[in-house]
Design a protein around this motif. Sequence first.
Motif, mmCIF file in Angstrom:
data_model
loop_
_atom_site.group_PDB
_atom_site.id
_atom_site.type_symbol
_atom_site.label_atom_id
_atom_site.label_comp_id
_atom_site.label_asym_id
_atom_site.label_seq_id
_atom_site.Cartn_x
_atom_site.Cartn_y
_atom_site.Cartn_z
ATOM 1 N N UNK A 197 54.727 41.095 31.779
ATOM 2 C CA UNK A 197 53.917 40.091 32.479
ATOM 3 C C UNK A 197 53.495 40.603 33.852
ATOM 4 N N UNK A 198 54.451 41.188 34.586
ATOM 5 C CA UNK A 198 54.123 41.697 35.924
ATOM 6 C C UNK A 198 53.113 42.831 35.848
ATOM 7 N N UNK A 199 53.306 43.732 34.871
ATOM 8 C CA UNK A 199 52.404 44.883 34.755
ATOM 9 C C UNK A 199 50.996 44.397 34.419
ATOM 10 N N UNK A 200 50.892 43.456 33.501
ATOM 11 C CA UNK A 200 49.568 42.978 33.098
ATOM 12 C C UNK A 200 48.864 42.315 34.273
ATOM 13 N N UNK A 201 49.614 41.487 34.997
ATOM 14 C CA UNK A 201 48.999 40.768 36.123
ATOM 15 C C UNK A 201 48.590 41.753 37.230
ATOM 16 N N UNK A 202 49.442 42.753 37.478
ATOM 17 C CA UNK A 202 49.113 43.747 38.505
ATOM 18 C C UNK A 202 47.863 44.522 38.125
ATOM 19 N N UNK A 203 47.763 44.892 36.853
ATOM 20 C CA UNK A 203 46.589 45.630 36.380
ATOM 21 C C UNK A 203 45.328 44.790 36.578
ATOM 22 N N UNK A 204 45.441 43.517 36.204
ATOM 23 C CA UNK A 204 44.289 42.612 36.346
ATOM 24 C C UNK A 204 43.883 42.500 37.820
ATOM 25 N N UNK A 205 44.889 42.290 38.691
ATOM 26 C CA UNK A 205 44.582 42.136 40.120
ATOM 27 C C UNK A 205 43.949 43.406 40.673
ATOM 28 N N UNK A 206 44.513 44.551 40.299
ATOM 29 C CA UNK A 206 43.980 45.813 40.794
ATOM 30 C C UNK A 206 42.547 46.025 40.349
ATOM 31 N N UNK A 207 42.255 45.707 39.100
ATOM 32 C CA UNK A 207 40.903 45.895 38.580
ATOM 33 C C UNK A 207 39.908 45.021 39.332
ATOM 34 N N UNK A 208 40.254 43.739 39.486
ATOM 35 C CA UNK A 208 39.348 42.822 40.168
ATOM 36 C C UNK A 208 39.100 43.288 41.600
ATOM 37 N N UNK A 209 40.179 43.700 42.299
ATOM 38 C CA UNK A 209 40.024 44.115 43.692
ATOM 39 C C UNK A 209 39.192 45.387 43.809
ATOM 40 N N UNK A 210 39.419 46.338 42.906
ATOM 41 C CA UNK A 210 38.651 47.582 42.961
ATOM 42 C C UNK A 210 37.172 47.286 42.744
ATOM 43 N N UNK A 211 36.890 46.414 41.785
ATOM 44 C CA UNK A 211 35.495 46.059 41.510
ATOM 45 C C UNK A 211 34.869 45.396 42.745
ATOM 46 N N UNK A 212 35.586 44.448 43.329
ATOM 47 C CA UNK A 212 34.973 43.702 44.436
ATOM 48 C C UNK A 212 34.842 44.564 45.685
ATOM 49 N N UNK A 213 35.794 45.489 45.883
ATOM 50 C CA UNK A 213 35.692 46.382 47.041
ATOM 51 C C UNK A 213 34.443 47.243 46.910
ATOM 52 N N UNK A 214 34.123 47.641 45.672
ATOM 53 C CA UNK A 214 32.935 48.446 45.452
ATOM 54 C C UNK A 214 31.664 47.624 45.704
ATOM 55 N N UNK A 215 31.689 46.351 45.262
ATOM 56 C CA UNK A 215 30.526 45.477 45.448
ATOM 57 C C UNK A 215 30.213 45.308 46.936
ATOM 58 N N UNK A 216 31.264 45.154 47.761
ATOM 59 C CA UNK A 216 31.038 44.831 49.175
ATOM 60 C C UNK A 216 30.986 46.073 50.066
ATOM 61 N N UNK A 217 31.244 47.251 49.481
ATOM 62 C CA UNK A 217 31.419 48.470 50.274
ATOM 63 C C UNK A 217 30.245 48.736 51.225
ATOM 64 N N UNK A 218 29.017 48.727 50.681
ATOM 65 C CA UNK A 218 27.847 49.080 51.494
ATOM 66 C C UNK A 218 27.631 48.068 52.608
ATOM 67 N N UNK A 219 27.777 46.800 52.250
ATOM 68 C CA UNK A 219 27.573 45.738 53.232
ATOM 69 C C UNK A 219 28.577 45.861 54.381
#
Lengths: 201, 174
Positions: B10-32
């Motif tokens: 459960x912890x591994x799955x949730x961590x993976x999900x959180x990491x993926x979402x954060x990596x995606x959003x960091x990329x979206x906002x990077x240029x701005x």
Amino acid sequence: MNQFTEAAVARNPAAVQLLGLCPLLAVSNTVANALGLAIASTVVLTGSAVLISAIRKLIPEDVRLPCFVLVIATFTTLVNLAMEAYAFDLYQRIALFVQIIVTNCMILARIEQVASKEGLGRTLLDALGTSAGFAAAILILGAAREILTLGFPLAALPPGAFLVAGLLLAGVNAVAARQRRAQDPTVQDGPGRGRAGKTGP
Amino acid sequence: MRPLLRNVAALAALTLLAGTVLAWFAQVTEDEVASNRLEAELRILRELVGVEVGAGVGAPWRVRQRRADGALRDADLVLCERGLVVLRGAGDGYGGGFRLAVALNLDGAIKGVRVLEHAETPGFGDILNTPSEWLDSFTRGDVHAVTGATITSEAVMAAVSRAVNRTRLDEMCP
């Protein structure tokens, strides 16, 4: 009383349970900062509560706290990034206090007590009610401090936050006590009779 | 499933999900985020020298310079016709690295010091945020370390004197 008003008024996180006081005192120097933090807290609390309510049956009892904190931290970081990208001026003023939303016990308390046990509807109402209660408290404090600063510069400084918040809490307690007396004239005010600072149902 | 396995999964799955979402959003906002930071820095420099400065690489007004190895670095601004140069400096404070700009009159007197980026502890590091009485004290040539922020203020003082000492004004503005 439904879930929303109960969470916002009767169990107001700031005025009744005295939770989330660090950001409440630090960021309430102007209405604009207060509004920014209120919105950030609302997004984090509502997002985390709804997500945890949706997956509550998948979270093992033993590791529920790490799971809750992980979800809250993720939402906090998302809000922080969004603010840095799309509201940079506000970010420069209150970023520190947005980041520590993750340690706000108001949020962990709502998730442990409600989101991890109840369905989506009740969780959403409770989260929105708690957020509205927090927003009302921080906005009133922010407005009071911004107005008082005009004639009383101390109000904008950290000691002013404690003074103004203390006076507002005293006001809330006085109103609550008057209401209790009006409902039941035999009630005497004594320690622990639902005054500010007493948590629980 | 055994409880231990279930907890780890459960912890591994949730961590993976959180990491993926954060990596995606960091990329979206990077240029701005990068352009916001640069814009804030340009605003400080503009206020310091009183002329429009630009981002990017090239002309003397530009705040970034390409080094021989192709990497970007902060460029000194040489504004001789305005009677000043802006030196760039950097150092390590208490909480991490910082970057600063020193405006120097052609007679060698410090016109102003601004810290462009720092990671000092909020509160203690406030002396680096403009408006700052302490940064203004550089223009009077009488600078002292600040109680409670000794490491921060000494690091900034060292960075300013490094920037000033490496500069040959008669070569920059003959």
